[in-house]
Design a protein around this motif. Structure first.
Motif, PDB file in Angstrom:
ATOM      1  N   PHE A   1      -0.041  11.489   2.081  1.00  0.00           N
ATOM      2  CA  PHE A   1      -0.541  10.551   3.077  1.00  0.00           C
ATOM      3  C   PHE A   1       0.592  10.023   3.949  1.00  0.00           C
TER       4      PHE A   1
ATOM      5  N   ILE B   1      -6.556   2.986  -6.908  1.00  0.00           N
ATOM      6  CA  ILE B   1      -5.984   2.301  -5.746  1.00  0.00           C
ATOM      7  C   ILE B   1      -4.479   2.282  -5.959  1.00  0.00           C
ATOM      8  N   LEU B   2      -3.750   2.797  -4.988  1.00  0.00           N
ATOM      9  CA  LEU B   2      -2.310   2.990  -5.189  1.00  0.00           C
ATOM     10  C   LEU B   2      -1.454   1.966  -4.443  1.00  0.00           C
ATOM     11  N   ARG B   3      -0.394   1.545  -5.099  1.00  0.00           N
ATOM     12  CA  ARG B   3       0.549   0.605  -4.495  1.00  0.00           C
ATOM     13  C   ARG B   3       1.967   0.994  -4.890  1.00  0.00           C
TER      14      ARG B   3
ATOM     15  N   MET C   1      -0.951   2.713 -10.051  1.00  0.00           N
ATOM     16  CA  MET C   1      -2.330   3.132  -9.766  1.00  0.00           C
ATOM     17  C   MET C   1      -3.270   2.215 -10.538  1.00  0.00           C
TER      18      MET C   1
ATOM     19  N   ASN D   1       0.891   0.443   6.686  1.00  0.00           N
ATOM     20  CA  ASN D   1       0.695   0.003   5.306  1.00  0.00           C
ATOM     21  C   ASN D   1       1.319  -1.370   5.019  1.00  0.00           C
TER      22      ASN D   1
ATOM     23  N   LEU E   1       0.828  -1.206   0.000  1.00  0.00           N
ATOM     24  CA  LEU E   1       0.000   0.000   0.000  1.00  0.00           C
ATOM     25  C   LEU E   1       0.867   1.263   0.000  1.00  0.00           C
ATOM     26  N   TRP E   2       0.531   2.196  -0.835  1.00  0.00           N
ATOM     27  CA  TRP E   2       1.262   3.480  -0.848  1.00  0.00           C
ATOM     28  C   TRP E   2       0.319   4.567  -1.326  1.00  0.00           C
ATOM     29  N   TYR E   3       0.095   5.597  -0.531  1.00  0.00           N
ATOM     30  CA  TYR E   3      -0.837   6.639  -0.944  1.00  0.00           C
ATOM     31  C   TYR E   3      -0.202   8.019  -0.987  1.00  0.00           C
TER      32      TYR E   3
END
Ligand code: HEM
Length: 485
Positions: free
Chosen positions: A118, A364-366, A386, A131, A112-114
């Motif tokens: 964030f 959705i970011l990773r 993304m 995360n 997970l990476w936002y």
């Protein structure tokens, strides 16, 4: 002397050219997906931030998918491109097969990476990063599901939601024109703050709903922390919010027997028993949960008002369903039951349709933990990814006339096809822990609204601006009034 000057200029020019070459051609152990890295430092960020005043896919993404891929049918694979956003090399994928693969790779090939905004706000760094997957993620997910999941909704939350909704819509009906997005956000903020850290707005003099709203708004801004910017205000609001939460946490630590059935109860019980549960960690989680709850549901509710104004027949369909529900009820005054909630077919179709068009979580970011080889391309380790599932939700082969708001379409959609093409709550082990809660909140809201109130059209505002988060830049002003007043 001038020779030295010329040499310096030549060296600087060579270094800049080399750096520019490296910027435009990032290192990779294979073939990168097609695309452009854009301008130095900012990449293609500005193009993505140009507001799109429609519910369609953002032109930044749409144009590139069309440009870099020969789309023969909607299911053609390879709808993947490289770009650079806020200084991060990134691959954007609208490829359902790759997206599904990535959902299964959480903690293995991706994490997970936002965005750095964030990371700064939620302190996503160090050993106890929320995360990362593993023990911490399991603990948090379990805690959220037991607080907001089906059992809790059935036994406790559904009636609390109904009370909150009744109080708020009643207040709106006495106020004339209201900003639906802002008021919906306040309503949910009050509910979430009570269930997360026992904040009682009736007893407390703190006006934290504005602080929560300011914080949530600022999260969607450029992470430039200097006075005058939205991000600066966001950080200030976050400090204020943390002060209030920290005070509640201290009180609870001092008197752990004063249970309120909220997140703090559990967190205090587990404080210092596990290496990751520190006071700061608890604050980060609560602030993050406020964001997840407030922004998503309030956007969906505000969007539903806009769509209802443009499609009054949808409200008529809802009224018909809820009239029958009330007719079948023995005691008209009794609260909404779980079985009644589960029987709301038309309401669920409306909710699906609002979520489908709203794309409340548009990407959705990773971050990749290792090189990912896919379909002849390599996505290098350390890059961001993304996943844009909205392309599926607007797939004309599954959703005919995809930009039309038509909840009745859901009557004919096969559940299996729907589950593959409609993922508003994400997928894999990170699938939204608040999905059932969100649907129950929204359904209860619609139940109270159409059973007892007239929604008197949109007054002004309501224009959407996707950047790529869905926003109502000029508000969404509406009027609701009691039906039989
Ligand atoms: C319309 C409402 C909502 C939408 C569309 C939504 C959407 C999503 C999506 C797409 C994800 C996956 C993110 C990712 O994979 O990176 C997610 C995760 C999550 N959501 Fe929601 N959400 C909503 C409401 C809520 C609410 C009300 C809560 C809290 C009660 C909540 C709590 C969470 C949590 C804790 C996660 C992380 C789950 C994990 O990492 O295991 N969400 N949400």
């Amino acid at each position: 002397m001038w020779q030295v000057g010329l040499c310096v200029v030549a060296v600087v020019t060579i270094l800049i050219s080399q750096w520019l070459y490296k910027w435009r051609n990032p290192k990779s152990n294979g073939v990168l997906p097609p695309g452009s890295m854009g301008l130095p430092f900012i990449g293609e960020t500005l193009q993505l931030l140009i507001p799109n005043h429609s519910l369609d896919l953002h032109p930044f993404i749409k144009k590139r998918i069309e440009k870099y891929n020969t789309v023969i049918s909607f299911y053609v694979y390879g709808r993947v491109f490289s770009t650079n956003l806020v200084g991060r090399p990134m691959v954007i994928t609208a490829d359902p097969k790759l997206n599904n693969y990535l959902f299964q790779q959480e903690g293995k090939e991706v994490e997970l990476w936002y965005l750095d905004t964030f990371e700064k706000v939620f302190r996503l760094e160090g050993e106890a990063r929320p995360n990362a997957v593993g023990r911490i993620h399991k603990y948090l997910r379990g805690t959220f599901l037991s607080l907001f999941g089906v059992d809790s909704l059935r036994t406790k939350l559904l009636s609390e939601i109904e009370t909150t909704v009744r109080t708020n819509i009643h207040r709106w009906s006495t106020q004339g024109t209201i900003d639906a997005k802002k008021e919906a956000a306040n309503m949910i903020a009050v509910f979430a703050a009570k269930n997360l850290f026992g904040h009682d707005f009736e007893k407390s003099s703190d006006v934290i709903t504005d602080t929560i709203a300011g914080f949530v708004q600022g999260l969607m801004s450029f992470p430039l922390n200097i006075p005058g910017t939205r991000f600066y205000k966001c950080m200030k609001d976050k400090d204020k919010l943390e002060k209030v939460i920290r005070a509640m946490l201290k009180e609870r630590i001092a008197c752990p027997e004063e249970k309120k059935g909220d997140f703090l109860d559990r967190a205090v019980k587990d404080l210092n028993t596990d290496f990751f549960l520190t006071e700061n960690f608890i604050l980060s989680i609560i602030v993050g949960a406020l964001f997840a709850t407030v922004e998503s549901i309030s956007t969906a509710i505000a969007l539903s008002f806009k769509l209802f104004a443009e499609h009054p027949w949808v409200v008529e369909d809802l009224v018909a369903e809820h009239d029958i529900l009330l007719k079948n009820r023995e005691n008209k005054e009794s609260p909404l039951t779980w079985d009644e909630y589960k029987s709301m077919t038309v309401t669920m179709h409306v909710i699906n349709e609002v979520l489908r068009l709203g794309n409340v979580a548009p990407g959705i970011l990773r971050k990749t933990l290792k090189d990912i080889n896919y379909n002849g391309y390599t996505i290098p380790a350390g890059w961001a990814i993304m996943m844009v599932n909205c392309t599926l939700q607007l797939n004309p082969n599954v959703f005919k006339d995809p930009l039309a708001f038509n909840p009745r379409r859901w009557k004919d959609i096969d559940p299996q096809t729907a589950s593959k093409n409609f993922m508003p709550f994400g997928g894999g082990i990170r699938q939204c822990a608040g999905a059932e809660f969100s649907k129950a909140f929204f359904a209860t809201f619609l139940h109270v609204l159409v059973s007892e109130y007239k929604y008197v059209d949109k007054i002004k505002g309501g224009d959407v601006a996707r950047t790529p988060m869905l926003q109502f830049q000029d508000g969404m002003y509406i009027k609701v009034s009691k039906k039989h007043a």
